[in-house]
Structures are given as structure tokens and as C-alpha cells.
Write an enzyme that holds these catalytic residues in place. Structure first.
Site, PDB file in Angstrom:
ATOM      1  CG  ASP A 281       0.036   0.263   2.586  1.00 15.61           C
ATOM      2  OD1 ASP A 281       1.018  -0.411   2.582  1.00 15.61           O
ATOM      3  OD2 ASP A 281      -0.776   0.755   3.663  1.00 15.61           O
ATOM      4  CG  HIS A 303      -1.400 -11.424  21.658  1.00 13.58           C
ATOM      5  ND1 HIS A 303      -2.609 -10.505  21.569  1.00 13.58           N
ATOM      6  CD2 HIS A 303      -0.794 -10.918  22.817  1.00 13.58           C
ATOM      7  CE1 HIS A 303      -2.541  -9.695  22.580  1.00 13.58           C
ATOM      8  NE2 HIS A 303      -1.545  -9.974  23.410  1.00 13.58           N
ATOM      9  CB  SER A 475      -3.052  -8.748  26.034  1.00 12.22           C
ATOM     10  OG  SER A 475      -2.486  -7.841  25.434  1.00 12.22           O
TER      11      SER A 475
END
Length: 559
Positions: A281, A303, A475
Site C-alpha cells: 500500500d 496472542h 491483553s
């Protein structure tokens, strides 16, 4: 950043302190089933600060409410969508035909059946990327500290905000790059000490008695090995193991640790930039959104898969692990976070993609100290707010006051602001199952800028290759809250994000132990059942079709 490093128990007593999300070895389900599900417990009966999952469902069902499926966007490193513990609760795009190479629903993303990957492209997927401070230093070093001092001063005066960000990044870059090198050296050293530790055990199992019986070594290397052995023996994943199993587990963990800290050479390499070659991109064009691929898992989904399981994992086989919203949620995988720091352009596009495709709760277990594109992310926050979507964000794992050390993306434009600029962001700190040390030692905190705490220590959940393990970090706490929000929203779909936040904040189980009550807005750990009661009493005004009269309780029969 996908911050996964080994548990701090390995590092105690050493100079290295770069512990973030902590990876702990997989534990045999037969060893401690109570530990595997501790975060679901009812504090009232157990005195453990769990989130009272089962009673929340019982309460909502007792009111005759019929749940509706809630899509939860997991903006993370990727998700193993065919994991046996997740496959039943993975979102599928109803308007996309799998594998036909076409954009059937016209949303700009080809074959986005289970989500999208904003850090991939035709040439593969990004695994390791820079830290944001590295990117900032690389971009602005020649502008603010080039060869021409006159131009440097002019640029500094003309771009004060960028210069301040550059100076902060430069300081952190210098510090963190050194810590990363120290971390690699520490894990290398521990790995080399494994044979010494095994020799000291002499074939005996890892117990306090056996370790206490080891005579103090005169050799320096053996002395260091004994120090590490004493530390790791206190962890449940090593306690009681045979010498053979201990050696095997230690080798596995050290390999994973070295694999994790090894990429730091790229994360802090100013010349390293995988973006152009892989994603393809125009990175500087923040308006660009149609890039990426549909690789939901990516190179390392440890994760994200763990986060997804905490939200919506389901029991399978001998595994008893289940997510908070396992009965009501579907997981949409939006790959956003590499092994390094997430990029603001990707975060903004991930939020918009998830919102546009029906997600009502987004989990964002990531953060970083600087954010060059924070305005673009803030625009996405506002977009989600306008669409009635709740954003749940991890507070961070630096053991810092977030008012003094901002963790982007943040819902406060300025630390001095009395209130956030949007009302749909819920920031989560991590708690433990130890009441005397309720705030996890790694968790960030602040009375104003962190809303609630939730279990984030020793959380057992799904990981790639159809496996399970314990991880810890904010997290892990964030998806606990995202799952709780999904439960409330499933049974009361007219709830607004601000109402969900209020319900969770005002009904948390408060603790004043070690000033825990001053570390967040709620002063406590969320309780889904109490939040459900609060939301039903204060906010619920569903249609009659959403409610049915509870069944009459049967009279007890004496025998």
C-alpha cells in the site's frame, strides 16, 4: 504491540526487566482444573475476584430474556479460526462466497469470510515489524538532527508537535533497544544453565524439599543455575515435575522466549521496513483502506487466538476452558498487530472494517507510547461511537500510571481533560487471583483513565495448533471485559456503549487492599452478574417480544 515474553519469574533477580505479556508453559488439564477457570468465579461465594460468569447467565435467563448473537471483533495478531475450541463461535460473512476470488458483498475485500488481515498482501504476511519509536526516529532524524543545524532548528520550530514526539521516541528507542538486547542475553544464559539445573536435581522431582537439600555450589555458573531453579520451582507449571519433564519444559520455554525476543534486532532496526514489499500500500495515504488479504491467522496467532478463547472459547474433548461470552458471541478476526507495534493506519481501518461488518464489541489488546497517526485513529473511535459500537482496550503492561505514560490509542486527547472525548471506550487493567496482591504487578493504572480491572493473570485459553496454555497481561484482562460486554448486549441489545460501561464500573467488586481501589475508576474487578442486574434495572426497555415470563419454579418434593 503483540507483547508476549516469558513470565517474570524467570527474570527475578536479574537485571533484565523487559517483561510485557508473559508466556507461561502449558499445564496438563488434569493438574489444576480449578486454576483453569478461576476467572469465572463468584466473589461472593469463593472470595476470589472472578467475574461471576455462570450467575450472570442465570440471572438474565431468569428474566425471560432471549439472547441474540453478538459479533466481537478481535483486532489482534490473528486467530486460528479452525481451532476446536473456537470453530463453533467464529463469525462467517453471510454475504461472501468462500474461495471464489470475488468481492461478493461489495465491501472492497475479496473473500473476507471470517474477517480481514490489514498487515498482509499479495506477497504474504508481515510477521516482525518495527516498534513505533523506531519508525518515528527513522522518519524524523534527518529532519530534526541532520547535518545542517540551521535547518534543524527551523524544522523544530515549524513542527513542534512532531519534534516533541521525535525526542520522546528517541529516548525510548535508546532505552528499549538496550533492554531488548539484555533480554536476549538473559534468556540465552538461562538456556545454557538448563543442564546444570537438571544435574542438581539428580533425578529428583522439583519440590521445595528437594531444592532446599541442594548444597550451595562453589562454581559461579552452578550458583546462578540454583538461583534460577529456586525461582522457577515456585511456579505451578514446574512445581512437582520430574527432572525429565522439567528439562523438557524448560527447553521448550527458552526456545519460545528466544524466538520472541530474537526479532528485536529488526524491531529496533531503523533501516528495516517490510511494509512496502509485503503489503504494497501507500503507507503515507491514511485514506487508503482496500489493502491486505484474508489470512485470518497469519504467521503467529498465539496472542489473538488466546484472546479469542477468553471471549468465546467452548469446551471440547477433555478441555474445560470456556470464554465469558461462549454462549452468545461470534469472533471476527481482524489481523492488525504484528510482532512489533501496530500501525495507526491499520488500527483505524480495522475498527472501521469491524464496525461496517456488524461487530458490536471490539477488543483491542495492544498499545504503544507514541502515535503519529493518532488523529486518524481518533476519527475511527468517533465513527464507532456514532455506530453504537463498544471499544474495549487493554491498559498496558508497564506498571505505570497511564496519565504519566500514555498508551495509545487513548480516549483522552489530553491528559488534563476531565473526560474522554468519546463515550464508547472501556480501558481495562489486569487483576490476579491473589487478594493480597490484586493488581497484577505489570498492569498499568489510573483513577481517571482506567475504567475497570478484570482477571489477567494465569489465564488459560486457546492457542494455535489446537492447543491451550496460560498467558498473562492486560491483553488477557481486556477480552474478559469484552466477553462480559457481549453477554450484556446479547440479552439486552438496545444497551448503548456508555450504559454498558456504567454498569460494569458501578457494580465492580471493590477492594481497598494495597490501594487497589485507587487504581481505576471503578476501584474494583468487574462482576458480570451484578452488571446485568444494574443494566436490566436501570436501562433495559426492550420490546415485549424480547421478554417472556420466567417459568414457574417447581415445588420441592420431600422424600
Amino acid at each position: 504491540m503483540k507483547k508476549i515474553v516469558l513470565a517474570a519469574v524467570f527474570l527475578a533477580g536479574f537485571s533484565f526487566t523487559y517483561a510485557q505479556e508473559s508466556k507461561v508453559a502449558a499445564v496438563d488439564p488434569k493438574e489444576d482444573k480449578d486454576l483453569m477457570t478461576w476467572y469465572h468465579k463468584d466473589f461472593t461465594t469463593s472470595k476470589v475476584y472472578g467475574v461471576n460468569t455462570a450467575n450472570a447467565y442465570k440471572y438474565l435467563e431468569s428474566k425471560g430474556l432471549k439472547p441474540k448473537t453478538v459479533i466481537v471483533g478481535v483486532l489482534d495478531s490473528g486467530v486460528q479460526v479452525d481451532h476446536p475450541g473456537l470453530v463453533k463461535n467464529i463469525w462467517s460473512n453471510p454475504n461472501e462466497v468462500p474461495g471464489n476470488g470475488k468481492d461478493d458483498d461489495g465491501n472492497g475485500y475479496i473473500d473476507d469470510v471470517h474477517g480481514w488481515n490489514f498487515i498482509g498482501g499479495k506477497n504474504g504476511d508481515i510477521d516482525v515489524d518495527n516498534m513505533e519509536v523506531t519508525r518515528v526516529v527513522a522518519k524524523y532524524k534527518s529532519i530534526f538532527e541532520g547535518d545542517d543545524s540551521t535547518k534543524n532548528k527551523a524544522n523544530q520550530a515549524k513542527m513542534p508537535e512532531e519534534f516533541a514526539m521525535y525526542m520522546k521516541s528517541k529516548e525510548l528507542y535508546s532505552k528499549k533497544s538496550v533492554e531488548a538486547k539484555q533480554g536476549f542475553q538473559t534468556y540465552t544464559m538461562i538456556n545454557e544453565l538448563i543442564p546444570n539445573m537438571v544435574k542438581m536435581l539428580g533425578g529428583k522431582s522439583v519440590t521445595p524439599e528437594n531444592i532446599a537439600a541442594i548444597k550451595a555450589p562453589t562454581d559461579q555458573k552452578d550458583a546462578m543455575a540454583l538461583q534460577v531453579l529456586k525461582q522457577v520451582s515456585q511456579s505451578p507449571e514446574f512445581a512437582g515435575k520430574s527432572a525429565e519433564d522439567f528439562e523438557k519444559s524448560m527447553k521448550e520455554q527458552m526456545k519460545e522466549a528466544l524466538d520472541e525476543v530474537g526479532p528485536s534486532s529488526k524491531q529496533y532496526d531503523i533501516a528495516y521496513d517490510p511494509r512496502k514489499e509485503i503489503v504494497g500500500d501507500n503507507y503515507d495515504d491514511y485514506s487508503e483502506k482496500n489493502y491486505g488479504n484474508n489470512h485470518y491467522e497469519g504467521p503467529d496467532a498465539m496472542h489473538g487466538t488466546h484472546v479469542a478463547g477468553i471471549i468465546a472459547g467452548t469446551p471440547q474433548g477433555k478441555e474445560i476452558q470456556y470464554g465469558v461470552a461462549s454462549k452468545v458471541a461470534k469472533i471476527m478476526s481482524v489481523r492488525t498487530v504484528p510482532n512489533g507495534d501496530e500501525r495507526d493506519k491499520d488500527v483505524a481501518n480495522a475498527i472501521r472494517y469491524a464496525v461496517d461488518n456488524g461487530a458490536k464489541v471490539l477488543n483491542m489488546s495492544f498499545g504503544k507510547p507514541v502515535s503519529p497517526g493518532k488523529n486518524v485513529v481518533w476519527d475511527a473511535f468517533k465513527y464507532a461511537e456514532d455506530k453504537g459500537v463498544l471499544l474495549v482496550k487493554a491498559a498496558g503492561n508497564e506498571n505505570e500510571d497511564v496519565a504519566e505514560h500514555l498508551a495509545y490509542p487513548t480516549n483522552f486527547m489530553n491528559v488534563s481533560d476531565e473526560a474522554p472525548f468519546v463515550n464508547n471506550v472501556l480501558v481495562v487493567g489486569a487483576s490476579t487471583n491473589q487478594n493480597s496482591a490484586l493488581r497484577a504487578g505489570f498492569s498499568n493504572y489510573n483513577k481517571k483513565m482506567v475504567n475497570v480491572f478484570a482477571p489477567g493473570d494465569q489465564i488459560y485459553s486457546t492457542v494455535p495448533h489446537n492447543e491451550y496454555r496460560y498467558l498473562q497481561g492486560t491483553s488477557m484482562a481486556s477480552p474478559v471485559v469484552a466477553g462480559a460486554a457481549a453477554v450484556l448486549l446479547a440479552y439486552m441489545p438496545n444497551l448503548k456503549p456508555a450504559q454498558i460501561i456504567e454498569a460494569l464500573v458501578k457494580t465492580s467488586n471493590v477492594s481497598t487492599e494495597n490501594e487497589f481501589g485507587e487504581k481505576s475508576q471503578s476501584g474494583g474487578v468487574i462482576d458480570v452478574k451484578k452488571a446485568a442486574e444494574y443494566a436490566f434495572t436501570n436501562f433495559y426497555n426492550g420490546k415485549a417480544s424480547d421478554v417472556k415470563k420466567p417459568a414457574k419454579a417447581k415445588k420441592a418434593v420431600r422424600k
